[in-house]
Design an enzyme around this catalytic site. Structure first.
Site, PDB file in Angstrom:
ATOM      1  N   GLU A   5      57.330   4.833 -89.210  1.00  7.61           N
ATOM      2  CA  GLU A   5      56.634   3.930 -88.294  1.00  7.61           C
ATOM      3  C   GLU A   5      55.584   4.697 -87.504  1.00  7.61           C
ATOM      4  OE1 GLU A   5      59.568   1.873 -85.946  1.00  7.61           O
ATOM      5  OE2 GLU A   5      60.401   0.814 -87.676  1.00  7.61           O
TER       6      GLU A   5
ATOM      7  N   ARG B   5      68.181  -1.184 -88.406  1.00  2.13           N
ATOM      8  CA  ARG B   5      67.725   0.188 -88.633  1.00  2.13           C
ATOM      9  C   ARG B   5      67.409   0.362 -90.116  1.00  2.13           C
ATOM     10  NH1 ARG B   5      66.935   0.012 -84.086  1.00  2.13           N
ATOM     11  NH2 ARG B   5      67.762   1.279 -82.365  1.00  2.13           N
TER      12      ARG B   5
ATOM     13  N   HIS C 154      58.236  -3.996 -85.958  1.00  2.00           N
ATOM     14  CA  HIS C 154      59.301  -3.520 -85.064  1.00  2.00           C
ATOM     15  C   HIS C 154      59.174  -4.149 -83.676  1.00  2.00           C
ATOM     16  CE1 HIS C 154      62.230   0.064 -84.376  1.00  2.00           C
ATOM     17  NE2 HIS C 154      62.616  -1.018 -83.714  1.00  2.00           N
TER      18      HIS C 154
END
Length: 338
Positions: free
Chosen positions: A275, A246, A294
């Site tokens: 993001e 994270r 990601h």
């Protein structure tokens, strides 16, 4: 003796077809094509199935007040995630509806990507490929790559793992396979929790003595900004930092200062504070950073695993057994004793 009706299960999450078929021995299963929208389940146009459902299994669809209002028969929810961010826990608890999760569903593939990112960062894989594709390798200096992409071996180095949970444990296994010594920071574990495989030590020791530090602590109020300016200053100049967990575990401004000033050897990221990452972000200008978009959990194997865990949760639930990974177990107990 009247046969009890079989629970009706509405599945809107991506789900393994063979596991869905196996549920047919005890459940009436309705599969809906999954969506990536992440909106309320109430807006999916499945009102008839939702009205009849005893159980909903969802991943991105949000089980909120609006969805619950359309599901008067609902008795349980399965969120195909480690934390049920797509479910209104308070609303479910108020209705006496248990919410089950699928903990560790992507632990293996996340550890795979984390270690791949580690290797790519340390061995400068992405940077050297870009250099090669741009036509920089010339006959006049055939050994140039040996000079500009020199790196370290993992054997004999120390990996610092922040978080000794599902992913962290798997990182230990992978690191040991490469001949690394492993130090773990996890305030909930005993010093000998991993035996000879790894030692559990204070955070400052992990940061100041590790060649590579990788992040696998859960994001919660206690861990947000866990690594700030003071902690990052403990990293050695030749250390590497990997984060496929994270982004918010590391203070953004402090991290950017460290990278911008070259105070560590390099970093690898699969997660970001925003993001998608804006194309004008400073990270794109830094040669000491390796990035992936990601994708740690991007694997069909994750679907199989969360399907398996969800199916096991349903079978345990109908059998009256305790279901591991129940997100609102304590709250439901309190409701039951009120």
């Amino acid at each position: 003796m009247t046969e009890q009706p079989r629970p009706k299960v509405l599945i809107t999450a991506p789900f393994d077809s063979a596991i869905a078929e196996s549920l047919a021995d005890g459940f009436d299963v309705t599969l809906i094509d999954p969506t990536m929208d992440g909106g309320s389940l109430a807006d999916r146009g499945v009102d008839e199935a939702l009205a009849a459902a005893d159980v909903v299994i969802a991943e991105l669809d949000v089980v909120d007040e609006a969805a619950l209002a359309k599901a008067p028969e609902l008795k349980a929810v399965v969120s195909c995630r480690a934390k049920p961010a797509n479910v209104d826990l308070d609303a479910c608890t108020a209705r006496g509806i248990p919410v089950f999760t699928t903990p560790g569903r992507n632990a293996e593939v996340t550890a795979d990507l984390s270690f791949a990112l580690l290797l790519a960062t340390v061995r400068k894989v992405s940077r050297s490929e870009r250099w090669l594709r741009e036509g920089n390798w010339s006959e006049s200096d055939v050994f140039e790559p040996y000079e500009i992409f020199r790196s370290i071996a993992l054997n004999g180095r120390t990996l610092g793992v922040l978080g000794g949970g599902a992913v962290g444990r798997r990182m230990i296994t992978r690191a040991r396979g490469f001949g690394m010594t492993v130090k773990v920071y996890d305030p909930f574990l005993a010093p000998d929790a991993f035996g000879e495989e790894a030692s559990v030590v204070p955070l400052d020791e992990v940061l100041s003595t590790s060649d590579i530090v990788t992040m696998h602590v859960p994001l919660m109020p206690e861990t947000e900004g866990l690594l700030g300016a003071r902690e990052l200053a403990l990293l050695r100049p030749d250390a590497y930092l990997i984060n496929a967990g994270r982004a918010a575990i590391i203070d953004e401004q402090a991290l950017m200062a460290v990278l911008r000033e070259g105070r560590i050897a390099g970093a690898g990221f699969d997660v970001f504070y925003q993001e998608p990452l804006p194309q004008d972000h400073e990270l794109f200008t830094l040669d000491n950073v390796t990035m992936t978009p990601h994708i740690a959990g991007a694997s069909d194997d994750v679907i199989v695993e969360h399907s398996r865990i969800a199916a096991a949760a349903l079978r345990a639930w109908v059998a009256g057994q305790r279901v591991p990974g129940t997100a609102n177990e304590k709250a439901l107990a309190a409701v039951g004793t009120a």
